[in-house]
Structure formats: C-alpha cells, structure tokens
Design an enzyme around this catalytic site. Sequence first.
Site, PDB file in Angstrom:
ATOM      1  CB  THR A 186      -0.962   0.022   1.192  1.00  0.00           C
ATOM      2  OG1 THR A 186      -1.956   1.027   0.988  1.00  0.00           O
ATOM      3  CG2 THR A 186      -0.234   0.289   2.504  1.00  0.00           C
ATOM      4  CE1 TYR A 187       3.281   1.435   4.397  1.00  0.00           C
ATOM      5  CE2 TYR A 187       5.494   0.584   4.129  1.00  0.00           C
ATOM      6  CZ  TYR A 187       4.393   0.800   4.916  1.00  0.00           C
ATOM      7  OH  TYR A 187       4.405   0.376   6.223  1.00  0.00           O
ATOM      8  CB  SER A 188       3.260   6.239  -0.858  1.00  0.00           C
ATOM      9  OG  SER A 188       3.800   6.551  -2.164  1.00  0.00           O
ATOM     10  N   GLY A 228       2.301   0.379  -4.099  1.00  0.00           N
ATOM     11  CA  GLY A 228       3.348  -0.418  -4.718  1.00  0.00           C
ATOM     12  C   GLY A 228       4.554   0.389  -5.152  1.00  0.00           C
TER      13      GLY A 228
END
Length: 318
Positions: free
Chosen positions: A57-59, A68
């Site tokens: 989930t980053y960012s 991703g």
Amino acid sequence: MTNSDTPRVTLGRSDLSVSPLSLGGNVFGWTADAEQSFAVLDAYAAAGGNFVDTADTYSSWVPGNSGGESETVIGDWLRSRGNREQVVIATKVGMAPGLDNLRPETLRRGVDASLRRLGIERIDLFYTHRDDLDTPVEEIVTTLDALVRAGKVREVAASNIGAERLAASLEFAEREGLAAYVAVQPHYNLVSRGTYEGPLADVAAAHGLSAVPYYALASGFLTGKYRPGTTVDSARAQGAGRYLDDPRGPRVLTALDEVAAAHGVEPATVALAWLAAQPTVAAPLASARTVEQLPPLLAAAALRLTEEELKALDAASA
C-alpha cells in the site's frame, strides 16, 4: 561500522538473521524520490544493514499513486546493486486499495503483485498488514502456509493484530502443523506503550515471537525536533506535533535529552535503544528520507542504556 561489525538478531523461531534496525520503506516513492531512496538504501547497506521493510500500500495515499511505489523502488535498487542475497525483504498485504482484507484470494493476489514489483522470487518476511475480523484465522493461516509451501514466502508475520486473534492463529498453526507467525509488527514507542505492552506482548513472548515495532520514533516526535513553539517542515509534522498536547510528551523529551547528553548521542538514538531493550523487541523500525537522517538511527545498535536510564525513561513515559 563495516558489514562485518554489524550485529544480527534472529527473528522469533525462524532462521532469519537481521540487523537490529529495520529500515522503513514507507518514504520511498513518497517524500524520497528514486535517487534519494537509492542513496538511503546504499548508506544503510554500507553500514551493515540488511532488513528492509515495505508494504503493497506504500504510498497509495499520495495523489497520483496507486500503491506499490515503494516496492518498485526497492526492486529497482536490488536489481541495480545485485545484492538480493544480502538483504532480508519484508512486505505486507491487507491495506492496499482493492486488497484491503485477508481473504485467501486477496493474499494470493497480493503476494504475486509484490513479488512482481520487487522483482524477486521469494519474500523473506510476509506480513498481514492489518487483521481482517471477517476472515477466520483458519483461512488466513492455511493460505499463508500454502504460500510458504509454494516457495513464494519464507516466513510469515502479523501487524496490527489483537492478542486474542494472534493467539488463535498461533494455536491453530501449531495444532495443524502449518507455518506460524514468527514476528509481530505493533505500534510501539516511548509515547505509545499501551499499543503493545500487556496481552499482545504476553502472547508474543509466550510463543517466542519477535517484535519489529513501527512508529518507533512516533512520526519523528522522538527525534526531539518537535518542541513547543517550533514549526517543522515535514509531511509528518501534524502527526508528530500532537504528542506535545499529551503531558507525557514533554516529559519524555526531557528524559531523552538527559540520557542523550550523557552518551553524546541524539534523542532518536536513545528512543530506539530503549525500544530495543524491551522484552521481545528484535529490531525497531524507522525510516530515513535522507542519508543525513540515518546515522542517529544506526547508532542505536551500539548504545547500551543503564538500568537507571531505562527506569528514568520508563517513569517519564508511564
């Protein structure tokens, strides 16, 4: 410090041997662009660091990003440096847009997507990022075990999970002979002790799990740069500044300042050393946007606080 001088700790009952500081990848592709991220990763590796943490989930919270981005940056770095075998890669699934649950299909899709972005064949430590109370622990553990057996994941761990669900997951895995969590990643630091200490830490200790605490520096508050009347230009300033409204915040800063002065180190170094001295904690997790932010984080591994200093910090943060 050279690579050969760097201490290692073992995560839980696994064979993963990691640095006593886990480098957070949440800033990669967010407040640190690819060039800055590569520089931080290079400096961390040059100092002997080998434990890099990210998530699918980053960012995703950044306008124009979908999640991703951090994994992609890390994957590009691994390929360009040819050092995959020297780095322990941890990532997570369960909070990304469209993959914000722990159903079996989500776990399978999530791991494949992370492997593709990271450009690796196996994830060393695969976390469930946030517990999904709508999915039985039996389904989650069985699916994670299948990913281990398929060779896509080496070890599994859990972040943001309650004591009861953690215990149930571990007991089911043991009863059925399935891959069990070897680590937990809780929110835990000097101004947020109740988020881990107590039942959750007790379950981790009883089952031999290691803790890799996130928000180890309380969004930067424990670096000491957030003080009454000061303004800090940071994407995390609002989150860190709120600790000044809690009576414990200024007390903890005062205690950190005193211990830091006694050792000639930065407050952040002391905050991480305090965490590392707590039961079950193997490797506090902290991120650096620039190379200049790394040395105080890395220095924590060599700092041994006295019993009196630990007690003073305990009292200030109680």
